[in-house]
Design an enzyme around this catalytic site. Sequence first.
Site, PDB file in Angstrom:
ATOM      1  N   VAL A  85      22.241  76.373  95.048  1.00  0.00           N
ATOM      2  CA  VAL A  85      23.771  77.352  95.402  1.00  0.00           C
ATOM      3  C   VAL A  85      24.132  78.157  93.976  1.00  0.00           C
ATOM      4  CG1 VAL A  85      26.098  77.531  96.537  1.00  0.00           C
ATOM      5  CG2 VAL A  85      23.950  76.315  97.633  1.00  0.00           C
ATOM      6  N   GLU A  86      24.229  76.617  92.718  1.00  0.00           N
ATOM      7  CA  GLU A  86      24.745  77.853  91.251  1.00  0.00           C
ATOM      8  C   GLU A  86      24.030  78.040  90.346  1.00  0.00           C
ATOM      9  OE1 GLU A  86      27.541  76.770  90.476  1.00  0.00           O
ATOM     10  OE2 GLU A  86      29.005  75.475  91.791  1.00  0.00           O
ATOM     11  N   SER A  87      22.380  78.150  90.795  1.00  0.00           N
ATOM     12  CA  SER A  87      22.210  78.785  89.742  1.00  0.00           C
ATOM     13  C   SER A  87      20.767  79.075  89.734  1.00  0.00           C
ATOM     14  CB  SER A  87      22.315  77.412  88.420  1.00  0.00           C
ATOM     15  OG  SER A  87      20.996  76.657  88.433  1.00  0.00           O
TER      16      SER A  87
END
Length: 243
Positions: A85-87
């Site tokens: 989700v972050e990157s």
Amino acid sequence: MTTDSSVSSSAPVWRRVVAGVLAHWQIIASAVLLSGGVAGLAATHTEHCAPDELFYAPSQVRADIEQAARVSGFRPGLIAAQLEVESGWRVNARSSADAQGVAQFTEDTWDMWGNGGDRLNPHDAIAAQGRYLAYLRERLAPYAHSEAQLQDIIFAGYNAGPGAVEQYEGIPPYGETQSYVVRIRAYADSKYAAGCVPDPEFTQARLITIPSPSSSASASAKPSSSASVSSRPSASSSASGRS
């Protein structure tokens, strides 16, 4: 009067046992082979259907994720879900808030948790992710009544800053943060859940380096503005651990 049977009832027990084995050797042999075949099938099934929540995570960082899980108290699948989700596993992803790397650390937060490493190095970044999550677990524990609730609150603190969680005594009413928590949980319960693999619904994740360092290329990565600084000033100050 003598009997015509091969072994009389008065024969020693061991002779009767041997005679029984010889008389029914084919049945016994079939049972042994059948049991061996069942065991072999079970072993094969276990080998090809073993629970592995990191099956779809990039192979280069699976050991790092497992270590971060041990440090933070999260299961490895949750760590992997957060990174996705972050990157999207983009090694040099950069957000509008200048959060960088697979774990999306801002410079201030990295100075506190990076231990002198490089936030664009995925091994360093995931190690720092584990340390920061462990800190958030301890700090935000009073705001949760269960482990599942605590996990969501910790991820909210990672995204919006622990100060925002403390201000609202739970997940802040920020659309980005609430969506962030939901997306992590969805990945953790599907792509990075323990179960039989492979599942044709998902594809193997790989570490990606964005070819161009230009802002347009970075923007195309659409990373989360976390680790934990969003564009909100209050979240920014709390995320760096100063409030």
